[in-house]
Design a protein around this motif. Sequence first.
Motif, PDB file in Angstrom:
ATOM      1  N   LEU A 256      60.255  57.040  47.711  1.00 56.95           N
ATOM      2  CA  LEU A 256      59.020  56.756  48.443  1.00 56.95           C
ATOM      3  C   LEU A 256      58.796  57.754  49.574  1.00 56.95           C
ATOM      4  O   LEU A 256      57.808  57.666  50.301  1.00 56.95           O
ATOM      5  N   GLY A 257      59.733  58.680  49.750  1.00 60.34           N
ATOM      6  CA  GLY A 257      59.584  59.683  50.799  1.00 60.34           C
ATOM      7  C   GLY A 257      59.746  59.115  52.195  1.00 60.34           C
ATOM      8  O   GLY A 257      59.143  59.608  53.148  1.00 60.34           O
ATOM      9  N   LEU A 258      60.567  58.093  52.322  1.00 53.55           N
ATOM     10  CA  LEU A 258      60.699  57.439  53.631  1.00 53.55           C
ATOM     11  C   LEU A 258      61.940  57.880  54.401  1.00 53.55           C
ATOM     12  O   LEU A 258      62.228  57.347  55.466  1.00 53.55           O
TER      13      LEU A 258
ATOM     14  N   VAL B  37      60.439  42.572  46.695  1.00 54.67           N
ATOM     15  CA  VAL B  37      60.462  43.150  45.346  1.00 54.67           C
ATOM     16  C   VAL B  37      60.884  44.625  45.403  1.00 54.67           C
ATOM     17  O   VAL B  37      61.767  45.059  44.665  1.00 54.67           O
ATOM     18  N   ILE B  38      60.273  45.382  46.318  1.00 51.60           N
ATOM     19  CA  ILE B  38      60.532  46.828  46.332  1.00 51.60           C
ATOM     20  C   ILE B  38      61.947  47.145  46.799  1.00 51.60           C
ATOM     21  O   ILE B  38      62.622  47.997  46.227  1.00 51.60           O
ATOM     22  N   PHE B  39      62.418  46.458  47.835  1.00 54.98           N
ATOM     23  CA  PHE B  39      63.689  46.867  48.435  1.00 54.98           C
ATOM     24  C   PHE B  39      64.858  45.941  48.122  1.00 54.98           C
ATOM     25  O   PHE B  39      65.985  46.246  48.482  1.00 54.98           O
ATOM     26  N   PHE B  40      64.596  44.800  47.472  1.00 56.54           N
ATOM     27  CA  PHE B  40      65.705  43.907  47.136  1.00 56.54           C
ATOM     28  C   PHE B  40      65.845  43.717  45.629  1.00 56.54           C
ATOM     29  O   PHE B  40      66.853  44.070  45.042  1.00 56.54           O
TER      30      PHE B  40
ATOM     31  N   ALA C 227      59.590  54.240  59.419  1.00 60.57           N
ATOM     32  CA  ALA C 227      59.278  53.295  58.340  1.00 60.57           C
ATOM     33  C   ALA C 227      60.508  53.095  57.461  1.00 60.57           C
ATOM     34  O   ALA C 227      60.862  51.968  57.104  1.00 60.57           O
ATOM     35  N   GLY C 228      61.176  54.176  57.105  1.00 63.61           N
ATOM     36  CA  GLY C 228      62.364  54.076  56.267  1.00 63.61           C
ATOM     37  C   GLY C 228      63.484  53.318  56.966  1.00 63.61           C
ATOM     38  O   GLY C 228      64.249  52.588  56.342  1.00 63.61           O
TER      39      GLY C 228
ATOM     40  N   THR D 229      69.052  51.080  46.474  1.00 65.03           N
ATOM     41  CA  THR D 229      68.072  50.928  47.560  1.00 65.03           C
ATOM     42  C   THR D 229      67.790  52.275  48.209  1.00 65.03           C
ATOM     43  O   THR D 229      66.644  52.609  48.527  1.00 65.03           O
ATOM     44  N   PHE D 230      68.842  53.042  48.384  1.00 67.75           N
ATOM     45  CA  PHE D 230      68.661  54.381  48.948  1.00 67.75           C
ATOM     46  C   PHE D 230      67.723  55.203  48.070  1.00 67.75           C
ATOM     47  O   PHE D 230      66.843  55.908  48.552  1.00 67.75           O
ATOM     48  N   LYS D 231      67.902  55.067  46.745  1.00 68.43           N
ATOM     49  CA  LYS D 231      67.079  55.844  45.814  1.00 68.43           C
ATOM     50  C   LYS D 231      65.607  55.464  45.943  1.00 68.43           C
ATOM     51  O   LYS D 231      64.724  56.327  45.951  1.00 68.43           O
ATOM     52  N   VAL D 232      65.342  54.156  46.059  1.00 70.46           N
ATOM     53  CA  VAL D 232      63.952  53.707  46.219  1.00 70.46           C
ATOM     54  C   VAL D 232      63.344  54.326  47.472  1.00 70.46           C
ATOM     55  O   VAL D 232      62.246  54.885  47.445  1.00 70.46           O
ATOM     56  N   VAL D 233      64.076  54.265  48.573  1.00 74.46           N
ATOM     57  CA  VAL D 233      63.554  54.791  49.836  1.00 74.46           C
ATOM     58  C   VAL D 233      63.349  56.300  49.740  1.00 74.46           C
ATOM     59  O   VAL D 233      62.345  56.842  50.221  1.00 74.46           O
ATOM     60  N   ALA D 234      64.272  56.983  49.074  1.00 74.95           N
ATOM     61  CA  ALA D 234      64.130  58.426  48.913  1.00 74.95           C
ATOM     62  C   ALA D 234      62.908  58.744  48.054  1.00 74.95           C
ATOM     63  O   ALA D 234      62.121  59.649  48.371  1.00 74.95           O
TER      64      ALA D 234
END
Lengths: 282, 294
Positions: free
Chosen positions: A140-142, B26-29, A147-148, A133-138
């Motif tokens: 996305l630049g959040l 979907v994106i975060f879970f 927002a992050g 999850t951290f990787k996704v947020v990183a």
Amino acid sequence: MIDRHPWLDALAHAVLIAGVLLVAFPVYVAVIASTHGPNDFMSGLVPLLPGSDTIANYRSMLTDGLSSSGAPPLGGMLWNSLVMALCVAFGKIAISILSAYAIVYFRFPFRAVAFWMIFVTLMLPVEVRIVPTFKVVADLGLLDSYAGLTVPLIASATATFLFRQFFLTVPEELMEAARIDGAGPLKFFRDILLPLSRTNIAALFVILFIYGWNQYLWPMMVTTKSSHYTIVMGIKRMSDVADALPQWNVVMTTVVLALLPPVIVVVGMQRLFVKGLIETEK
Amino acid sequence: MQTKRTVFGNRLLPYAFLFPQLAVTVIFFLWPAGQAVIQSFQREDAFGLSTTWVGLANYADLLHDPTYLNSLKVTAIFAPAVTLLSVGLGLVFAVCLDRLVRGSRIYAALLVWPYAVAPAVAGIMWWFLFNPSIGLLPYLLAAVGYRWDHSLQPTDAMILVVIAASWKQVSYNFLFFMAGLQAIPKSMIEAAAIDGAGPVKRFFTIVFPLLSPTTFFLAVINLVYAMFDTFPVIHATTGGNPAQSTNILVYKVFVDGFIGLNLGSSAAQSVVLMAIVVTLTVIQFKWVERKVNY
């Protein structure tokens, strides 16, 4: 009262008073510690009676922070916590009430799939999927943004279920009457369903505000700059220093400021809080 | 699945309403959870340049990893201890309160607020109380001859985190037991009283059995809480130490993945934890359904 047992009543009072004291004790000690100067923690025993540095402690922490550990002023951290708690609470309520409305008042392909996808979020706490999850947020630049801090937390299965249960109890006639009077889905939602959901929204808000305010791991992951620290995660940075160089008074000042807002919300809205707590778990 | 007798005919609107929730899900879970599953079958080289498929090797390694087995053992002590302590105290307070006619609202108000305190904050407060050099509790323990030091003694550290994690949860259990007690028909208790059953006997033969659905529900909820939501308590106080004695599973996932950067192993641990949460959630929902159909 069925039969009288004065000694049992006395015992019950005694147990409850002991319970109240036990529950309040750590907070009492924290509040007392926040009224003392740093020298009172060098040796011996923690003070148990109020000291005279209350104003100095709170003023310096709110405006200057703890420069020796690179901790920013608490004023900013409290603000970040408030923004985060409000965004999480309102975000969760908004997207959940909309999805519950779609699931209950419409029939469409993949409705069950959507329902189960929302259900899954209930099962995947952020702690167990923290690295990806951290990787996704990183990606996305959040990182280091409000927002992050908030968006990844606003999906909510519990809130969706709560509104779904509530919508199912709303009499069918209301919608039928609204349709006969020519109200479309948007008007029905805004003018009838939303006002009816007021108590549920308020109860849910209390629970979700506490949830958002008390987040720890998530803000710790997504904030690297002190400008976005929240107060609950910020305590850790101060207490790390505290072990090397006792600054218990300011750590406890932070503790008191971090626990006060959600406690005030619970105490001030006790009835809604109990309702929200018990209904979200059904 | 239930809907209304009449529904709106709009075709696109429901998707628009569901979009925000599903997008976040979907994106975060789902996506990260899927990534965790994939990574759990992979291994990265030391520089993170290439990944290879290793099948179940990460899982097999866990079974041979003494630190992981230790973490399992620690969790198997920690989670039931927190559950037992917080559910037990919640029940005791609720039963006492249920006896009283006067003052019950005041007691209730004074007992529920700790729910609002963040686990991390609760951890820091108890950590302060138990501070070996200046804390109050070690001072009192020293008076009876016990030298408390949670930075060196594994048992002391475990006791510290169990108390800190249970403290705020008591209020939650108390509230649910209160609701459960109020739902018990007074006539049943009265009938037993007429038949000559005293308060203690009534509790064990009527009240407690009738509370068993609540107790079971709370047991599951508190196990989930103790296994997953107590991360801040551990992180803010012992950091899993001394000698790994408080390194619960969810803390180990974090340490291995973020500090150790051992992604494959951390992912495998994540998947194991997800399996545990899913199992507990399913058990809980089965119970809810049974209650509804009762």
